[in-house]
Design a protein around this motif. Structure first.
Motif, PDB file in Angstrom:
ATOM      1  N   TYR A   1      -5.129  13.556 -12.414  1.00 61.22           N
ATOM      2  CA  TYR A   1      -4.196  14.664 -12.654  1.00 61.22           C
ATOM      3  C   TYR A   1      -2.959  14.516 -11.778  1.00 61.22           C
ATOM      4  CZ  TYR A   1      -2.214  19.354 -12.461  1.00 61.22           C
ATOM      5  OH  TYR A   1      -1.349  20.419 -12.479  1.00 61.22           O
ATOM      6  N   LEU A   2      -3.171  14.247 -10.476  1.00 57.45           N
ATOM      7  CA  LEU A   2      -2.037  14.122  -9.562  1.00 57.45           C
ATOM      8  C   LEU A   2      -1.224  12.860  -9.837  1.00 57.45           C
ATOM      9  CD1 LEU A   2      -3.592  15.343  -6.191  1.00 57.45           C
ATOM     10  CD2 LEU A   2      -1.955  16.537  -7.661  1.00 57.45           C
ATOM     11  N   ALA A   3      -1.902  11.780 -10.243  1.00 50.44           N
ATOM     12  CA  ALA A   3      -1.184  10.536 -10.552  1.00 50.44           C
ATOM     13  C   ALA A   3      -0.221  10.760 -11.712  1.00 50.44           C
ATOM     14  CB  ALA A   3      -2.172   9.424 -10.881  1.00 50.44           C
ATOM     15  N   LYS A   4      -0.664  11.520 -12.707  1.00 50.12           N
ATOM     16  CA  LYS A   4       0.214  11.811 -13.845  1.00 50.12           C
ATOM     17  C   LYS A   4       1.322  12.776 -13.448  1.00 50.12           C
ATOM     18  CE  LYS A   4       0.135  13.360 -18.656  1.00 50.12           C
ATOM     19  NZ  LYS A   4      -0.724  13.837 -19.783  1.00 50.12           N
ATOM     20  N   LYS A   5       0.971  13.780 -12.659  1.00 53.19           N
ATOM     21  CA  LYS A   5       1.960  14.784 -12.263  1.00 53.19           C
ATOM     22  C   LYS A   5       3.030  14.183 -11.369  1.00 53.19           C
ATOM     23  CE  LYS A   5       2.309  19.448 -10.349  1.00 53.19           C
ATOM     24  NZ  LYS A   5       1.575  20.608  -9.788  1.00 53.19           N
ATOM     25  N   ARG A   6       2.650  13.237 -10.516  1.00 57.37           N
ATOM     26  CA  ARG A   6       3.596  12.628  -9.575  1.00 57.37           C
ATOM     27  C   ARG A   6       4.181  11.321 -10.093  1.00 57.37           C
ATOM     28  NH1 ARG A   6       1.749  13.866  -3.404  1.00 57.37           N
ATOM     29  NH2 ARG A   6       1.235  16.086  -3.710  1.00 57.37           N
ATOM     30  N   SER A   7       3.850  10.997 -11.328  1.00 54.20           N
ATOM     31  CA  SER A   7       4.398   9.780 -11.967  1.00 54.20           C
ATOM     32  C   SER A   7       4.122   8.543 -11.119  1.00 54.20           C
ATOM     33  CB  SER A   7       5.907   9.927 -12.212  1.00 54.20           C
ATOM     34  OG  SER A   7       6.166  11.039 -13.053  1.00 54.20           O
ATOM     35  N   ILE A   8       2.874   8.409 -10.663  1.00 51.33           N
ATOM     36  CA  ILE A   8       2.488   7.224  -9.898  1.00 51.33           C
ATOM     37  C   ILE A   8       2.534   6.024 -10.833  1.00 51.33           C
ATOM     38  CG2 ILE A   8       0.625   6.128  -8.612  1.00 51.33           C
ATOM     39  CD1 ILE A   8       1.968   8.435  -7.139  1.00 51.33           C
TER      40      ILE A   8
ATOM     41  N   LEU B   1       0.850  -1.184   0.000  1.00 50.62           N
ATOM     42  CA  LEU B   1       0.000   0.000   0.000  1.00 50.62           C
ATOM     43  C   LEU B   1       0.887   1.235   0.000  1.00 50.62           C
ATOM     44  CD1 LEU B   1      -3.082   0.176   0.009  1.00 50.62           C
ATOM     45  CD2 LEU B   1      -2.988   0.609   2.469  1.00 50.62           C
ATOM     46  N   ARG B   2       0.689   2.132  -0.947  1.00 51.48           N
ATOM     47  CA  ARG B   2       1.510   3.338  -1.069  1.00 51.48           C
ATOM     48  C   ARG B   2       0.880   4.442  -0.212  1.00 51.48           C
ATOM     49  NH1 ARG B   2       1.232   2.916  -7.563  1.00 51.48           N
ATOM     50  NH2 ARG B   2      -0.946   2.706  -6.909  1.00 51.48           N
ATOM     51  N   TRP B   3       1.332   4.534   1.040  1.00 46.97           N
ATOM     52  CA  TRP B   3       0.668   5.378   2.034  1.00 46.97           C
ATOM     53  C   TRP B   3       0.696   6.860   1.682  1.00 46.97           C
ATOM     54  CZ3 TRP B   3      -2.547   3.613   5.540  1.00 46.97           C
ATOM     55  CH2 TRP B   3      -2.465   2.270   5.903  1.00 46.97           C
ATOM     56  N   THR B   4       1.784   7.356   1.151  1.00 48.21           N
ATOM     57  CA  THR B   4       1.838   8.773   0.782  1.00 48.21           C
ATOM     58  C   THR B   4       0.816   9.088  -0.291  1.00 48.21           C
ATOM     59  OG1 THR B   4       4.199   8.852   1.328  1.00 48.21           O
ATOM     60  CG2 THR B   4       3.329  10.617  -0.074  1.00 48.21           C
ATOM     61  N   TRP B   5       0.696   8.199  -1.263  1.00 49.38           N
ATOM     62  CA  TRP B   5      -0.294   8.388  -2.330  1.00 49.38           C
ATOM     63  C   TRP B   5      -1.706   8.279  -1.767  1.00 49.38           C
ATOM     64  CZ3 TRP B   5      -1.789  10.611  -6.319  1.00 49.38           C
ATOM     65  CH2 TRP B   5      -2.736  10.106  -7.197  1.00 49.38           C
TER      66      TRP B   5
ATOM     67  N   GLY C   1      -3.432   0.699  -8.223  1.00 52.67           N
ATOM     68  CA  GLY C   1      -3.601   0.263  -6.845  1.00 52.67           C
ATOM     69  C   GLY C   1      -4.912   0.702  -6.231  1.00 52.67           C
ATOM     70  N   LEU C   2      -5.147   0.246  -5.003  1.00 56.61           N
ATOM     71  CA  LEU C   2      -6.408   0.500  -4.311  1.00 56.61           C
ATOM     72  C   LEU C   2      -6.407   1.787  -3.492  1.00 56.61           C
ATOM     73  CD1 LEU C   2      -7.322  -3.041  -2.907  1.00 56.61           C
ATOM     74  CD2 LEU C   2      -8.311  -1.871  -4.888  1.00 56.61           C
ATOM     75  N   GLU C   3      -5.307   2.533  -3.492  1.00 54.34           N
ATOM     76  CA  GLU C   3      -5.198   3.684  -2.585  1.00 54.34           C
ATOM     77  C   GLU C   3      -6.322   4.697  -2.788  1.00 54.34           C
ATOM     78  OE1 GLU C   3      -1.123   1.948  -3.221  1.00 54.34           O
ATOM     79  OE2 GLU C   3      -2.723   2.640  -4.562  1.00 54.34           O
ATOM     80  N   ALA C   4      -6.610   5.050  -4.037  1.00 52.33           N
ATOM     81  CA  ALA C   4      -7.652   6.047  -4.303  1.00 52.33           C
ATOM     82  C   ALA C   4      -9.020   5.541  -3.852  1.00 52.33           C
ATOM     83  CB  ALA C   4      -7.680   6.386  -5.793  1.00 52.33           C
ATOM     84  N   ALA C   5      -9.294   4.276  -4.098  1.00 48.96           N
ATOM     85  CA  ALA C   5     -10.582   3.703  -3.709  1.00 48.96           C
ATOM     86  C   ALA C   5     -10.728   3.636  -2.191  1.00 48.96           C
ATOM     87  CB  ALA C   5     -10.728   2.304  -4.321  1.00 48.96           C
ATOM     88  N   ILE C   6      -9.687   3.194  -1.506  1.00 52.10           N
ATOM     89  CA  ILE C   6      -9.745   3.092  -0.050  1.00 52.10           C
ATOM     90  C   ILE C   6      -9.913   4.473   0.579  1.00 52.10           C
ATOM     91  CG2 ILE C   6      -8.408   2.513   2.015  1.00 52.10           C
ATOM     92  CD1 ILE C   6      -7.166   0.220   0.427  1.00 52.10           C
TER      93      ILE C   6
END
Length: 323
Positions: free
Chosen positions: A311-318, A131-135, A254-259
């Motif tokens: 937008y943030l996923a693209k900007k932060r290169s997730i 789980l990517r906690w910062t994201w 990943g599930l981070e956005a959904a959670i």
């Protein structure tokens, strides 16, 4: 001059025994989130049996938890946590029973992936294997903004239709604080468990055999909605939420956005109901019909959230694919 023979090692020429083979299969390289269960050893029976295990375990855990709470209350001489109708009461015990009947499914999903599909449970979380906690926290901030804008849109939609827009009340600290403790401690696990089942296990179980994620998104969202007892507008609301969360899971890896959004939604929904003293109505999903005009708030919330997260996923290169 004759050379001295080198040391004779017992393990095929090595001084140490070779490492034991890992139970877990390698993670597919450069795989999308919904394809992380697609290994050379993947067979259709694993998805079918695993899904049946998760479904049966979901039901069994609920029955066990409810039985334990009811029997425990009877033994201790406490009020029953359920109404005669079988629905949970809006008390701390009733709410805890309702949330704990779902939260342990999180461990069930991890175990099913590990034992049946022979893959690391972390692959249910994201393409990073964890789980990517910062994201996740970043998504939570976007979620707060999206929920505020959604509530504003819902308010104007209900007002223009001449419907009741009162969403807040106050039952007093004595009634609210015990419920707040239960909400803060258990809702994150309950919401996460539902995400790991429907946007994690199901999306990946279908994705192991189907290239296009649209089928797992639509079918999984329909199953998710079917577990709720709302009116048709409420069910459409839940279906839309599930579909957008599944789409974001695939697109962000990943599930981070959904959670993040699920936890926020449930904490605020349960929290406002507990504060107003209307938690009984919140737990009885079919009692108060959801007006169709309220869907305006859902559309705004999900639209703002999806745009902001992407937008943030693209900007932060997730990362959206496994390494």
């Amino acid at each position: 001059m004759q050379e001295k023979p080198g040391p004779q090692y017992p393990y095929g020429g090595y001084p140490y025994p070779p490492p034991a083979p890992s139970w877990f299969l390698p993670v597919p390289r450069r795989a999308r989130y919904d394809h992380l269960a697609r290994t050379p050893a993947t067979r259709p029976w694993q998805a079918i049996v695993g899904t049946l295990v998760v479904a049966a375990g979901f039901l069994l855990i609920g029955v066990i938890v409810v039985t334990m709470f009811v029997l425990g209350a009877a033994v201790l001489g406490l009020p029953s946590p359920i109404h005669p109708s079988g629905l949970p009461k809006g008390t701390p015990a009733g709410l805890a029973m309702s949330l704990l009947s779902i939260a342990p499914v999180l461990l069930l999903v991890f175990g099913t992936a590990a034992l049946i599909q022979r893959r690391r449970p972390g692959t249910l979380s994201s393409v990073a294997g964890r789980l990517r906690w910062t994201w996740l926290l970043t998504c939570a901030v976007v979620g707060l903004l999206a929920m505020i804008l959604g509530q504003v849109a819902q308010y104007f939609a209900l007002t223009s239709a001449g419907l009741d827009t009162e969403m807040f009340g106050w039952a007093g600290w004595d009634a609210f604080l015990p419920l707040l403790v239960v909400i803060v401690l258990l809702v994150p696990f309950q919401a996460a468990a539902e995400e790991y089942v429907f946007r994690g296990w199901f999306v990946q179980a279908v994705g192991a055999h189907v290239r296009n994620p649209i089928w797992s998104i639509l079918i999984g969202s329909a199953l998710f909605a079917s577990l709720h007892g709302y009116s048709w507008a409420g069910l459409l609301d839940v279906f839309m939420f599930g579909a957008v969360m599944a789409w974001l899971s695939v697109r962000t890896g990943g599930l981070e956005a959904a959670i993040a959004l699920h936890v926020l939604n449930n904490v605020i929904a349960f929290g406002t109901s507990a504060a107003a003293g209307t938690l009984d109505d919140a737990l009885n999903q079919g009692k108060v019909p959801v007006p169709w005009q309220a869907l305006a708030g859902t559309v705004v919330q999900l639209g703002v959230y999806a745009f902001g997260v992407m937008y943030l996923a693209k900007k932060r290169s997730i990362s959206t694919i496994s390494q």
